[in-house]
Design a protein around this motif. Structure first.
Motif, PDB file in Angstrom:
ATOM      1  N   UNK A   1       1.084  -1.001   0.017  1.00 42.32           N
ATOM      2  CA  UNK A   1      -0.073  -0.112   0.040  1.00 42.32           C
ATOM      3  C   UNK A   1       0.693   1.328  -0.340  1.00 42.32           C
ATOM      4  N   UNK A   2       2.651   0.844  -0.414  1.00 39.17           N
ATOM      5  CA  UNK A   2       2.982   2.153  -0.698  1.00 39.17           C
ATOM      6  C   UNK A   2       3.724   2.465  -1.931  1.00 39.17           C
ATOM      7  N   UNK A   3       3.868   3.166  -2.118  1.00 39.43           N
ATOM      8  CA  UNK A   3       5.331   3.384  -3.660  1.00 39.43           C
ATOM      9  C   UNK A   3       5.069   2.969  -4.597  1.00 39.43           C
ATOM     10  N   UNK A   4       5.165   2.499  -6.047  1.00 41.13           N
ATOM     11  CA  UNK A   4       4.073   2.432  -6.695  1.00 41.13           C
ATOM     12  C   UNK A   4       2.980   0.557  -7.210  1.00 41.13           C
ATOM     13  N   UNK A   5       2.874  -0.151  -5.984  1.00 45.39           N
ATOM     14  CA  UNK A   5       1.718  -0.504  -5.684  1.00 45.39           C
ATOM     15  C   UNK A   5       0.292   0.250  -5.617  1.00 45.39           C
ATOM     16  N   UNK A   6       0.506   0.794  -5.007  1.00 40.97           N
ATOM     17  CA  UNK A   6       0.140   1.795  -4.046  1.00 40.97           C
ATOM     18  C   UNK A   6      -0.480   2.558  -4.994  1.00 40.97           C
ATOM     19  N   UNK A   7       0.598   3.028  -6.226  1.00 45.64           N
ATOM     20  CA  UNK A   7      -0.473   4.287  -6.948  1.00 45.64           C
ATOM     21  C   UNK A   7      -1.080   3.356  -8.294  1.00 45.64           C
ATOM     22  N   UNK A   8      -0.724   1.874  -7.961  1.00 42.78           N
ATOM     23  CA  UNK A   8      -1.192   0.874  -9.107  1.00 42.78           C
ATOM     24  C   UNK A   8      -2.675   0.646  -8.426  1.00 42.78           C
ATOM     25  N   UNK A   9      -3.181   0.088  -7.334  1.00 48.06           N
ATOM     26  CA  UNK A   9      -4.484  -0.336  -6.392  1.00 48.06           C
ATOM     27  C   UNK A   9      -5.244   1.529  -6.528  1.00 48.06           C
ATOM     28  N   UNK A  10      -4.309   2.389  -6.472  1.00 45.23           N
ATOM     29  CA  UNK A  10      -5.117   4.046  -7.100  1.00 45.23           C
ATOM     30  C   UNK A  10      -6.175   4.331  -8.140  1.00 45.23           C
ATOM     31  N   UNK A  11      -5.113   3.855  -9.520  1.00 45.98           N
ATOM     32  CA  UNK A  11      -5.189   4.468 -10.788  1.00 45.98           C
ATOM     33  C   UNK A  11      -6.763   2.663 -11.062  1.00 45.98           C
TER      34      UNK A  11
END
Length: 312
Positions: free
Chosen positions: A102-112
């Motif tokens: 839930x931080x960094x690149x993975x967080x960005x992916x979930x948000x998209x």
């Protein structure tokens, strides 16, 4: 900030009481938004399901009727199926996994994914620890002990399928109905992290607790994309920064408060137990549950990538 943004008030709806970890995250978010905006953005908190069920609050944020909802990620998956990867049994196996996911690149992916599929923007994540099983019937230390128990789950197909595969009788039930359901014997048990179990006073209607590590409870604060897109760049920046800082605060809160919540439950008579055969629970989850949902959560390859990113 612009004159039109003066004294804007934002409402946050949540299902748990103010003395819960949801309350801790929400209060820190409120403080940060108000500090960072010099008081020109105000936040009002509505705990304890005052604004409806989690499903209802998600719908209200999507259409712009409610500004923010703090909800279990499992209740968001009907709108954003790919987020279901985070609710797959044994997908996350530690605090470190939950933070990395839930931080960094993975967080960005979930948000998209959340923005595209559900129409909501993820502002912050609450780390609520593993969902431990409670029940009123008997100690559960093995798979056999779970057989036939009526266990409440959120409106989440993956969780339903998981408990079915383990031999329980899962029942989907909205959060505000759970305490009464346990009290009246409509359900025998439920699963939630220690702080949630304690602040919801489940120790009054549950006698046994088992440490099952199948699902790490993640609870995002979401804002409807419609509402978020209408904010100024500065307002969006304030909200996102407040969300991230509150998220870090909430992780520390979880790590220090969970053991106290467990001790409080045990002091009121709840018996805690460990599983003697969790390897069996894991095997069944991987063999019987994971394959059912690969397609729904973006494909086996996508899920394998998440597992690889977490070092599994």
């Amino acid at each position: 900030m612009s004159a039109t943004a003066q004294a804007k008030t934002f409402k946050v709806g949540m299902g748990d009481p103010m003395d819960s970890d949801q309350g801790a995250l929400a209060q820190r978010f409120e403080e940060l938004v108000e500090q960072l905006s010099d008081g020109e953005m105000q936040v009002e908190l509505f705990p304890g399901g005052q604004l409806g069920s989690e499903t209802g609050m998600i719908q209200d944020t999507r259409i712009g009727k409610l500004d923010f909802a703090l909800i279990g990620v499992g209740n968001l998956t009907p709108y954003a199926p790919r987020l279901g990867a985070l609710t797959m049994p044994y997908a996350l196996r530690s605090h470190a996994d939950a933070v990395k996911a839930t931080t960094g690149p993975l967080a960005d992916e979930w948000n998209q994914i959340a923005e595209k599929q559900a129409g909501v923007h993820i502002v912050s994540w609450l780390y609520s620890n593993f969902r431990y099983l409670t029940n009123s019937k008997r100690p559960v230390t093995s798979l056999e002990d779970l057989e036939g128990l009526k266990i409440r789950v959120p409106q989440n197909k993956i969780m339903l399928a998981t408990y079915q595969a383990w031999g329980a009788s899962p029942i989907s039930m909205s959060w505000p109905e759970v305490f009464t359901g346990l009290q009246q014997g409509v359900i025998d048990g439920q699963d939630n992290p220690d702080i949630v179990n304690y602040t919801m006073k489940f120790q009054e209607v549950q006698k046994y607790l088992t440490e099952v590590h199948y699902q790490y409870s993640l609870q995002p604060i979401v804002m409807g994309v419609r509402t978020y897109s209408k904010l100024s760049d500065e307002e969006r920046e304030i909200i996102d920064r407040a969300g991230l800082e509150a998220q870090l605060y909430a992780l520390q809160f979880q790590l220090t408060e969970a053991s106290q919540a467990r001790a409080g439950m045990e002091a009121e008579g709840v018996q805690s137990a460990q599983l003697t055969d969790e390897d069996k629970w894991i095997s069944i989850a991987k063999e019987k549950v994971w394959p059912q949902f690969y397609e729904e959560i973006g494909g086996k390859e996508s899920f394998d990538e998440l597992q690889k990113a977490l070092g599994h």
